[in-house]
Motif scaffolding. Structure first.
Motif, PDB file in Angstrom:
ATOM      1  N   CYS A 137       0.815  -1.215   0.000  1.00  0.00           N
ATOM      2  CA  CYS A 137       0.000   0.000   0.000  1.00  0.00           C
ATOM      3  C   CYS A 137       0.851   1.268   0.000  1.00  0.00           C
ATOM      4  O   CYS A 137       0.427   2.318  -0.481  1.00  0.00           O
ATOM      5  N   GLY A 138       2.057   1.158   0.537  1.00  0.00           N
ATOM      6  CA  GLY A 138       2.906   2.333   0.682  1.00  0.00           C
ATOM      7  C   GLY A 138       3.359   2.942  -0.627  1.00  0.00           C
ATOM      8  O   GLY A 138       3.600   4.153  -0.707  1.00  0.00           O
ATOM      9  N   VAL A 139       3.480   2.125  -1.672  1.00  0.00           N
ATOM     10  CA  VAL A 139       3.933   2.663  -2.956  1.00  0.00           C
ATOM     11  C   VAL A 139       2.937   3.676  -3.510  1.00  0.00           C
ATOM     12  O   VAL A 139       3.317   4.674  -4.135  1.00  0.00           O
ATOM     13  N   PHE A 140       1.649   3.465  -3.269  1.00  0.00           N
ATOM     14  CA  PHE A 140       0.633   4.418  -3.714  1.00  0.00           C
ATOM     15  C   PHE A 140       0.730   5.721  -2.916  1.00  0.00           C
ATOM     16  O   PHE A 140       0.588   6.818  -3.469  1.00  0.00           O
ATOM     17  N   ALA A 141       0.950   5.594  -1.613  1.00  0.00           N
ATOM     18  CA  ALA A 141       1.069   6.772  -0.759  1.00  0.00           C
ATOM     19  C   ALA A 141       2.275   7.606  -1.151  1.00  0.00           C
ATOM     20  O   ALA A 141       2.205   8.843  -1.218  1.00  0.00           O
ATOM     21  N   ALA A 142       3.397   6.938  -1.420  1.00  0.00           N
ATOM     22  CA  ALA A 142       4.606   7.651  -1.833  1.00  0.00           C
ATOM     23  C   ALA A 142       4.413   8.322  -3.183  1.00  0.00           C
ATOM     24  O   ALA A 142       4.845   9.466  -3.396  1.00  0.00           O
ATOM     25  N   ALA A 143       3.748   7.639  -4.100  1.00  0.00           N
ATOM     26  CA  ALA A 143       3.512   8.212  -5.428  1.00  0.00           C
ATOM     27  C   ALA A 143       2.630   9.448  -5.336  1.00  0.00           C
ATOM     28  O   ALA A 143       2.868  10.454  -6.029  1.00  0.00           O
ATOM     29  N   LEU A 144       1.613   9.396  -4.493  1.00  0.00           N
ATOM     30  CA  LEU A 144       0.701  10.526  -4.370  1.00  0.00           C
ATOM     31  C   LEU A 144       1.399  11.727  -3.745  1.00  0.00           C
ATOM     32  O   LEU A 144       1.241  12.871  -4.207  1.00  0.00           O
ATOM     33  N   ALA A 145       2.182  11.484  -2.682  1.00  0.00           N
ATOM     34  CA  ALA A 145       2.919  12.588  -2.053  1.00  0.00           C
ATOM     35  C   ALA A 145       3.902  13.201  -3.035  1.00  0.00           C
ATOM     36  O   ALA A 145       4.033  14.437  -3.128  1.00  0.00           O
ATOM     37  N   ALA A 146       4.603  12.354  -3.790  1.00  0.00           N
ATOM     38  CA  ALA A 146       5.572  12.864  -4.760  1.00  0.00           C
ATOM     39  C   ALA A 146       4.880  13.628  -5.881  1.00  0.00           C
ATOM     40  O   ALA A 146       5.355  14.689  -6.324  1.00  0.00           O
ATOM     41  N   ALA A 147       3.755  13.111  -6.353  1.00  0.00           N
ATOM     42  CA  ALA A 147       3.022  13.776  -7.438  1.00  0.00           C
ATOM     43  C   ALA A 147       2.603  15.176  -7.034  1.00  0.00           C
ATOM     44  O   ALA A 147       2.699  16.126  -7.827  1.00  0.00           O
ATOM     45  N   ARG A 148       2.141  15.327  -5.815  1.00  0.00           N
ATOM     46  CA  ARG A 148       1.720  16.654  -5.349  1.00  0.00           C
ATOM     47  C   ARG A 148       2.915  17.609  -5.298  1.00  0.00           C
ATOM     48  O   ARG A 148       2.825  18.758  -5.736  1.00  0.00           O
ATOM     49  N   LEU A 149       4.040  17.144  -4.781  1.00  0.00           N
ATOM     50  CA  LEU A 149       5.210  18.009  -4.655  1.00  0.00           C
ATOM     51  C   LEU A 149       5.837  18.328  -6.003  1.00  0.00           C
ATOM     52  O   LEU A 149       6.434  19.399  -6.182  1.00  0.00           O
ATOM     53  N   TYR A 150       5.714  17.426  -6.965  1.00  0.00           N
ATOM     54  CA  TYR A 150       6.218  17.698  -8.311  1.00  0.00           C
ATOM     55  C   TYR A 150       5.276  18.603  -9.105  1.00  0.00           C
ATOM     56  O   TYR A 150       5.615  19.038 -10.202  1.00  0.00           O
ATOM     57  N   GLY A 151       4.084  18.843  -8.578  1.00  0.00           N
ATOM     58  CA  GLY A 151       3.134  19.687  -9.267  1.00  0.00           C
ATOM     59  C   GLY A 151       2.487  19.019 -10.462  1.00  0.00           C
ATOM     60  O   GLY A 151       2.153  19.693 -11.453  1.00  0.00           O
ATOM     61  N   LEU A 152       2.277  17.719 -10.397  1.00  0.00           N
ATOM     62  CA  LEU A 152       1.659  17.001 -11.498  1.00  0.00           C
ATOM     63  C   LEU A 152       0.204  17.424 -11.683  1.00  0.00           C
ATOM     64  O   LEU A 152      -0.451  17.872 -10.735  1.00  0.00           O
ATOM     65  N   THR A 153      -0.295  17.274 -12.884  1.00  0.00           N
ATOM     66  CA  THR A 153      -1.704  17.526 -13.160  1.00  0.00           C
ATOM     67  C   THR A 153      -2.534  16.383 -12.602  1.00  0.00           C
ATOM     68  O   THR A 153      -1.999  15.341 -12.182  1.00  0.00           O
ATOM     69  N   HIS A 154      -3.852  16.548 -12.626  1.00  0.00           N
ATOM     70  CA  HIS A 154      -4.730  15.481 -12.149  1.00  0.00           C
ATOM     71  C   HIS A 154      -4.531  14.221 -12.981  1.00  0.00           C
ATOM     72  O   HIS A 154      -4.394  13.112 -12.438  1.00  0.00           O
ATOM     73  N   ALA A 155      -4.487  14.355 -14.286  1.00  0.00           N
ATOM     74  CA  ALA A 155      -4.321  13.185 -15.154  1.00  0.00           C
ATOM     75  C   ALA A 155      -2.981  12.507 -14.899  1.00  0.00           C
ATOM     76  O   ALA A 155      -2.889  11.264 -14.861  1.00  0.00           O
ATOM     77  N   GLU A 156      -1.925  13.295 -14.744  1.00  0.00           N
ATOM     78  CA  GLU A 156      -0.610  12.722 -14.482  1.00  0.00           C
ATOM     79  C   GLU A 156      -0.568  12.014 -13.131  1.00  0.00           C
ATOM     80  O   GLU A 156       0.082  10.970 -12.977  1.00  0.00           O
ATOM     81  N   THR A 157      -1.259  12.566 -12.145  1.00  0.00           N
ATOM     82  CA  THR A 157      -1.287  11.943 -10.822  1.00  0.00           C
ATOM     83  C   THR A 157      -2.007  10.603 -10.867  1.00  0.00           C
ATOM     84  O   THR A 157      -1.577   9.630 -10.232  1.00  0.00           O
ATOM     85  N   VAL A 158      -3.104  10.534 -11.616  1.00  0.00           N
ATOM     86  CA  VAL A 158      -3.800   9.254 -11.789  1.00  0.00           C
ATOM     87  C   VAL A 158      -2.868   8.256 -12.468  1.00  0.00           C
ATOM     88  O   VAL A 158      -2.804   7.080 -12.082  1.00  0.00           O
ATOM     89  N   ASP A 159      -2.127   8.701 -13.470  1.00  0.00           N
ATOM     90  CA  ASP A 159      -1.155   7.823 -14.125  1.00  0.00           C
ATOM     91  C   ASP A 159      -0.090   7.352 -13.132  1.00  0.00           C
ATOM     92  O   ASP A 159       0.320   6.180 -13.149  1.00  0.00           O
ATOM     93  N   ALA A 160       0.368   8.261 -12.268  1.00  0.00           N
ATOM     94  CA  ALA A 160       1.380   7.889 -11.279  1.00  0.00           C
ATOM     95  C   ALA A 160       0.867   6.787 -10.363  1.00  0.00           C
ATOM     96  O   ALA A 160       1.592   5.832 -10.047  1.00  0.00           O
TER      97      ALA A 160
END
Length: 427
Positions: free
Chosen positions: A153-176
Motif C-alpha cells: 500500500c505504501g507505494v501508492f502513498a509515496a507516489a501521491l505525495a511525490a506527485a503533489r510536490l512535483y506539481g503534477l496535473t490530475h491526469a498525471e497523478t492518476v497515471d502515477a
C-alpha cells in the motif's frame, strides 16, 4: 470517477486550512517520530551503501549524514532507515507502518523541489490518508496472503505525495498511481528465515513511488482502475475485484489513528509485552492469548529460539521473556539473542488463539501465568499507548538515543539542507 481519480483530485486540492488541527498535529508528530527512528538507526546499512552507489544529482539528503544523492536513491535509503529498528509507527486498522514510505518520499522530493514545510506536511498528509485506507479496507488481508501491507500500500502513498510536490496535473497523478500499482509487493517470507528484507520494503515503496511520479510526468501512463479493477491491487493480489477503499476523504482522518510504537518490535506482540511488564517470580508456564491473525506472525514452533535479532522482534515468547528478565524492552534488548536466561523462560511460553471482534493490533494483552509454587495469576493490559507528543519524546528518552533523539534532531550539524525544512515544520 475511479477510486484513483477521486484520490488524486482530493490530494491535489487539499490545503492545510482544510485539515483539522488534530490531524495536522498528528502528521507532524509522526514525521518527527520517523526522523528520530531514522537517525537512531545509524548509517551502517546496505540501502545507504547502494544509494550512494546509485548516486545521481545531489537532490536529497540521506538522513543522519551529509551525503546527497538523487531523490529516488535517497527515498530508498531513508525508507530503510525509518524502518530499520522496527520502531516506527503503525496504523492498527490497516496494519501498516504509515510513516516509513511516506516520509522518505515527501522529504526527498520536498528537498529536491525546494518545497516549503507546509507543502511537505500537506503532501505527507495525503500519503498518510492513502496508505491507511488501502490497508484498512482489507484488515490483515495482505498479510494473510504473505504480503507486507506497508510495501504493497505504501507505494501508492509515496507516489501521491511525490506527485503533489512535483506539481503534477490530475491526469498525471492518476497515471502515477496506476504506474505505482505495478510495483506493489513485499513478501513476508522473512518470517520463516529471520532475514531482514522487511527493513527494505518501505525503501522500495518510497523509491518506486517517486519513480512512478517522475514517469507519469515524463508521459508514461497507468490504469485509472488500478485499485478496484479486476486486475488491480485487490483483484490481482487478493482476488477481491471491485473493492473501492477511497471513502470519507477529508471527513475521517486516519492519521489520527496511527499509534506511536513504545517497543522496537512487531506491534502484534506489544499488548503482551505491556501485560508482562512487572511480572516476577519463579515462573513455570505462561499462556499468551492471541488473535487468530497474530499467531502465524509472532507465535508458533521455533519462535522461542530466534535465529537473528530481527527474528526476535517477531517472537512473542522471546520478547515477553526478555521483558520479564530485564524489566524493559528497548533497542538494546535485541542486540544479543543468545541469552540463556531469556531462552529458558521463552521455552515456557506458549500461545492460545482466542476470538476477538476487532483487528489483531487492537486486541488487549492477556497472559495466564503459573508459578513453580502452584499459584497463578492473569496479567492484563489494554492494546496500545495513548498517541501523544509525549509518547514520542518518552520513547526517545527511554531508549538512550540522546542527541540523536526526535526532539533534538535539529541539532545534527550534518543535516544542513534539511534543517530549514524541518524547522519550518516544527514551528
Amino acid at each position: 470517477m475511479t477510486a484513483a481519480e477521486r484520490l488524486a483530485g482530493w490530494a491535489l486540492d487539499l490545503s492545510l486550512e482544510q485539515v483539522p488541527k488534530e490531524a495536522a498535529d498528528a502528521a507532524l508528530r509522526h514525521l518527527l517520530d520517523g526522523l528520530g527512528c531514522a537517525v537512531a538507526a545509524g548509517t551502517d546499512l546496505p540501502a545507504i551503501t547502494v544509494a550512494r552507489e546509485l548516486g545521481g544529482p545531489p537532490e536529497a539528503t540521506i538522513l543522519g549524514t551529509a551525503w546527497q544523492v538523487g531523490a529516488p536513491a535517497a527515498a530508498l535509503a531513508n525508507g530503510m532507515l525509518v524502518h530499520a529498528l522496527d520502531f516506527d509507527d503503525t496504523h492498527a486498522g490497516g496494519l501498516v507502518h504509515a510513516t516509513a514510505p511516506v516520509l522518505p518520499a515527501a522529504f526527498a522530493v520536498g528537498e529536491e523541489t525546494g518545497a516549503s514545510g507546509a507543502d511537505v506536511l500537506a503532501a505527507a498528509l495525503t500519503g498518510y490518508e492513502t496508505i491507511c485506507r488501502l490497508g484498512a479496507a482489507v484488515p490483515h488481508g495482505f498479510h494473510a496472503r504473505g504480503l507486507h501491507a506497508t510495501a504493497t500500500c505504501g507505494v501508492f502513498a509515496a507516489a501521491l505525495a511525490a506527485a503533489r510536490l512535483y506539481g503534477l496535473t490530475h491526469a498525471e497523478t492518476v497515471d502515477a498511481l496506476g504506474i505505482a500499482g505495478s510495483q506493489a509487493g513485499g513478501l513476508l517470507e522473512f518470517l520463516n528465515t529471520g532475514s531482514s528484507t522487511k527493513q527494505l520494503h518501505p525503501g522500495f515503496a518510497a523509491q518506486a513511488g517517486v519513480l512512478a511520479a517522475r514517469l507519469a510526468r515524463a508521459g508514461a501512463s497507468g490504469p485509472a482502475t488500478v485499485l478496484e479493477g479486476p486486475y488491480g491491487l485487490y483483484g490481482a493480489l487478493l482476488g477481491l475485484p471491485g473493492l473501492d477503499p477511497v471513502t470519507e476523504l477529508g471527513e475521517r482522518w486516519e492519521v489520527t489513528r496511527i499509534g506511536v510504537k513504545p517497543y522496537p518490535a512487531c506491534q502484534l506482540l506489544h499488548a503482551s509485552l505491556d501485560a508482562a511488564r512487572g511480572l516476577k517470580g519463579d515462573i513455570e508456564e505462561i499462556v499468551a492469548e492471541v488473535h487468530p491473525d497474530t499467531a502465524p506472525i509472532v507465535c508458533g514452533e521455533g519462535k522461542d529460539r530466534p535465529r537473528t535479532p530481527y527474528d526476535a522482534k517477531f517472537s512473542l515468547p522471546w520478547s515477553v521473556a526478555a521483558m520479564i528478565v530485564d524489566g524493559e524492552v528497548t533497542v538494546r534488548t535485541y542486540a544479543d539473542v543468545d541469552r540463556p536466561e531469556v531462552a529458558a523462560l521463552a521455552a515456557k511460553i506458549r500461545h492460545e488463539v482466542v476470538a476477538f471482534p476487532g483487528v489483531a493490533a487492537e486486541q488487549p494483552g492477556r497472559l495466564r501465568v503459573r508459578f513453580a509454587d502452584g499459584t497463578s495469576t492473569v496479567a492484563l493490559a489494554p492494546a496500545g499507548p495513548a498517541d501523544a507528543e509525549e509518547s514520542v519524546r518518552a520513547k526517545a528518552r527511554g531508549n538512550g538515543l540522546g542527541e540523536r533523539a526526535i526532539g533534538l534532531v535539529l541539532d545534527l550539524a550534518n543535516l544542513p539542507t534539511l534543517r530549514p525544512l524541518i524547522q519550518e515544520l516544527i514551528v
